[in-house]
Design an enzyme around this catalytic site. Sequence first.
Site, mmCIF file in Angstrom:
data_model
loop_
_atom_site.group_PDB
_atom_site.id
_atom_site.type_symbol
_atom_site.label_atom_id
_atom_site.label_comp_id
_atom_site.label_asym_id
_atom_site.label_seq_id
_atom_site.Cartn_x
_atom_site.Cartn_y
_atom_site.Cartn_z
ATOM 1 N N CYS A 60 0.862 -1.237 -0.061
ATOM 2 C CA CYS A 60 -0.114 0.039 0.000
ATOM 3 C C CYS A 60 0.963 0.994 0.062
ATOM 4 C CB CYS A 60 -0.932 0.082 1.066
ATOM 5 S SG CYS A 60 -2.057 1.409 1.286
ATOM 6 N N CYS A 64 0.195 4.980 6.963
ATOM 7 C CA CYS A 64 -0.512 4.968 8.484
ATOM 8 C C CYS A 64 0.457 4.206 9.411
ATOM 9 C CB CYS A 64 -1.745 3.892 8.334
ATOM 10 S SG CYS A 64 -2.734 4.726 6.901
ATOM 11 N N CYS A 67 0.236 0.345 10.172
ATOM 12 C CA CYS A 67 -0.198 -0.582 9.552
ATOM 13 C C CYS A 67 0.979 -1.516 8.814
ATOM 14 C CB CYS A 67 -0.843 0.076 8.201
ATOM 15 S SG CYS A 67 -1.555 -1.224 7.390
ATOM 16 N N CYS A 104 -16.340 -9.674 5.764
ATOM 17 C CA CYS A 104 -15.804 -8.271 5.417
ATOM 18 C C CYS A 104 -14.517 -8.577 4.703
ATOM 19 C CB CYS A 104 -15.455 -7.723 6.763
ATOM 20 S SG CYS A 104 -14.722 -6.079 6.366
ATOM 21 N N CYS A 135 -19.462 -6.887 3.769
ATOM 22 C CA CYS A 135 -18.810 -5.609 4.345
ATOM 23 C C CYS A 135 -17.482 -5.451 3.287
ATOM 24 C CB CYS A 135 -18.403 -5.663 5.809
ATOM 25 S SG CYS A 135 -17.593 -4.171 6.301
ATOM 26 N N CYS A 195 -19.789 1.256 9.004
ATOM 27 C CA CYS A 195 -18.889 0.851 10.024
ATOM 28 C C CYS A 195 -17.640 1.727 10.049
ATOM 29 C CB CYS A 195 -18.341 -0.685 9.564
ATOM 30 S SG CYS A 195 -17.282 -1.399 10.803
ATOM 31 N N ARG A 267 -18.009 -2.843 18.044
ATOM 32 C CA ARG A 267 -16.801 -4.248 17.906
ATOM 33 C C ARG A 267 -15.733 -4.292 18.683
ATOM 34 N NH1 ARG A 267 -16.614 -4.794 12.155
ATOM 35 N NH2 ARG A 267 -18.637 -5.712 12.447
HETATM 36 N N1 SAM Z 1 -6.606 0.582 3.306
HETATM 37 C C1 SAM Z 1 -7.884 0.745 3.520
HETATM 38 C C2 SAM Z 1 -7.967 1.885 4.599
HETATM 39 O O1 SAM Z 1 -7.101 1.961 5.142
HETATM 40 O O2 SAM Z 1 -9.082 2.338 4.779
HETATM 41 C C3 SAM Z 1 -8.810 -0.515 3.998
HETATM 42 C C4 SAM Z 1 -7.788 -1.279 4.983
HETATM 43 S S1 SAM Z 1 -7.310 -0.711 6.662
HETATM 44 C C5 SAM Z 1 -6.059 -1.923 6.941
HETATM 45 C C6 SAM Z 1 -8.436 -0.896 7.678
HETATM 46 C C7 SAM Z 1 -8.274 -0.417 8.898
HETATM 47 O O3 SAM Z 1 -7.512 -1.605 9.842
HETATM 48 C C8 SAM Z 1 -7.354 0.905 9.609
HETATM 49 O O4 SAM Z 1 -8.230 2.011 9.357
HETATM 50 C C9 SAM Z 1 -7.297 0.502 11.218
HETATM 51 O O5 SAM Z 1 -8.131 0.952 11.949
HETATM 52 C C10 SAM Z 1 -7.156 -1.088 11.061
HETATM 53 N N2 SAM Z 1 -5.726 -1.565 11.486
HETATM 54 C C11 SAM Z 1 -4.594 -1.600 10.561
HETATM 55 N N3 SAM Z 1 -3.514 -1.825 11.115
HETATM 56 C C12 SAM Z 1 -3.710 -2.153 12.366
HETATM 57 C C13 SAM Z 1 -3.107 -2.406 13.473
HETATM 58 N N4 SAM Z 1 -1.823 -2.896 13.479
HETATM 59 N N5 SAM Z 1 -3.587 -2.518 14.910
HETATM 60 C C14 SAM Z 1 -5.025 -2.398 14.882
HETATM 61 N N6 SAM Z 1 -5.717 -1.836 13.886
HETATM 62 C C15 SAM Z 1 -5.324 -1.724 12.548
HETATM 63 C C1 DTB Z 2 -11.166 -2.445 11.591
HETATM 64 O O1 DTB Z 2 -11.726 -1.631 12.148
HETATM 65 N N1 DTB Z 2 -10.393 -3.336 12.149
HETATM 66 C C2 DTB Z 2 -10.215 -4.469 11.083
HETATM 67 C C3 DTB Z 2 -11.235 -4.097 9.865
HETATM 68 N N2 DTB Z 2 -11.902 -2.757 10.526
HETATM 69 C C4 DTB Z 2 -10.913 -3.757 8.538
HETATM 70 C C5 DTB Z 2 -8.672 -4.554 10.560
HETATM 71 C C6 DTB Z 2 -7.680 -4.941 11.566
HETATM 72 C C7 DTB Z 2 -6.530 -5.000 11.085
HETATM 73 C C8 DTB Z 2 -5.258 -5.507 11.870
HETATM 74 C C9 DTB Z 2 -3.833 -5.622 11.188
HETATM 75 C C10 DTB Z 2 -4.005 -6.692 10.418
HETATM 76 O O2 DTB Z 2 -4.525 -7.736 10.542
HETATM 77 O O3 DTB Z 2 -3.289 -6.237 9.315
HETATM 78 FE FE1 SF4 Z 3 -2.904 1.169 3.561
HETATM 79 FE FE2 SF4 Z 3 -2.655 0.124 5.759
HETATM 80 FE FE3 SF4 Z 3 -3.123 2.796 5.547
HETATM 81 FE FE4 SF4 Z 3 -5.099 0.887 4.805
HETATM 82 S S1 SF4 Z 3 -4.422 1.177 6.752
HETATM 83 S S2 SF4 Z 3 -4.725 2.875 3.552
HETATM 84 S S3 SF4 Z 3 -3.848 -0.667 3.909
HETATM 85 S S4 SF4 Z 3 -1.437 1.707 5.083
#
Ligand code: SAM
Ligand code: DTB
Ligand code: SF4
Length: 345
Positions: A60, A64, A67, A104, A135, A195, A267
């Site tokens: 990506c 973030c 992430c 989802c 979702c 959500c 959730r």
């Molecule tokens: N890329 C899209 C976005 O960012 O909107 C969708 C997928 S993104 C992984 C969805 C959500 O996962 C993020 O907004 C964040 O709240 C959650 N997330 C990602 N990494 C995480 C982590 N290490 N711990 C907890 N939540 C995480």
């Molecule tokens: C949300 O709030 N948490 C989920 C879902 N929406 C997409 C994602 C959690 C991701 C945790 C890090 C990972 O597994 O990569």
């Molecule tokens: Fe990309 Fe992760 Fe940010 Fe979603 S949360 S936009 S997958 S870097």
Amino acid sequence: MDGMSPDTSPRHDWSLAEIEALFNLPFMDLVARAHAVHAANHDPNAVQISTLLSIKTGGCPEDCAYCPQAQRYHTGVEAQKLMDVDDVLERARAARAAGASRFCMGAAWRGPKDRDIPKVAEMIREVKALGMETCATLGLLGEGHAQALKDAGLDYYNHNIDTSPDFYGEIIHTREFQDRLDTLEGIRAAGLKTCCGGIVGMGETRAQRAGLLQALANLPEHPQSVPINQLVPVPGTPLADADRIDPFEFVRTIAVARIVMPKSIVRLSAGRQQMSDEMQALCFFAGAGSIFMGEKLLTTGNPDVAHDHALFARLDLHPMQGGDEAQEGGTVHAAVLECLDAGTA
Ligand code: SAM
Ligand code: DTB
Ligand code: SF4
């Protein structure tokens, strides 16, 4: 209204001071109040079950800080292209068999390109045809995307604001808080259920946790689903060494979310693998009404399904069929019923 009254009609005018006052209540008073709001609006013994699948993993371009899928951090997540529909369906069937009512689909995109939409739409149509709620979480949506997903049968779109507006700039630099609000507006305009939640444990203050919940509660509509994630610290990301939030502070966050958005399903989202069963039980008591079930979230771990089934049995929880409708009495999935029977035999 003072924010302390038991009146549970939804409000959209929460001040930061009111929300901080809830956080500052004695722990027992806060949890008792949250449970009362929960029981007045939901079946406190029902928990909705969703299963996540990463349909497009890693690589990506965004930054973030939490992430594991951001290309710029070296986390060991291998980038994979968009999955084939048949493979997605196989995973959805397995999730349904394990008791999930909602599937989802998540993609590591800044947002989908126009050319991605027809393939995701086909996934949504086919998953919906299995009788599951759908979702998707695909990032920022462009013109017409939300409507196309809705037309394919999408029920919920997940798009988190992630943290308070005043902490946001320390976590994400490649998209603005306002971009997220715009996508949320498009989701509502298309008639999709929202959500939307955030992450705690990223080094924010209690006031900033209150700011996250204030921003959520003061959206034009409360999101039907509010995921509260505990940061899963992943080596290679800037937040790899963040201090873990005090578990009771996490429970307070669930409780305050419950009180300020009384009709929403809160959730207990990422981070359950790092929580004890007892802590999860406290979260359910404080108003969490939904979880992700399945051994993986998107790229990180989640509790074993058998462990979750046993936890439901030990706590006499039953799965709700989905969303608000379930308050009128959800259907208990056969696979989970069997497990509950086994657990009480
Ligand atoms: N890329 C899209 C976005 O960012 O909107 C969708 C997928 S993104 C992984 C969805 C959500 O996962 C993020 O907004 C964040 O709240 C959650 N997330 C990602 N990494 C995480 C982590 N290490 N711990 C907890 N939540 C995480
Ligand atoms: C949300 O709030 N948490 C989920 C879902 N929406 C997409 C994602 C959690 C991701 C945790 C890090 C990972 O597994 O990569
Ligand atoms: Fe990309 Fe992760 Fe940010 Fe979603 S949360 S936009 S997958 S870097």
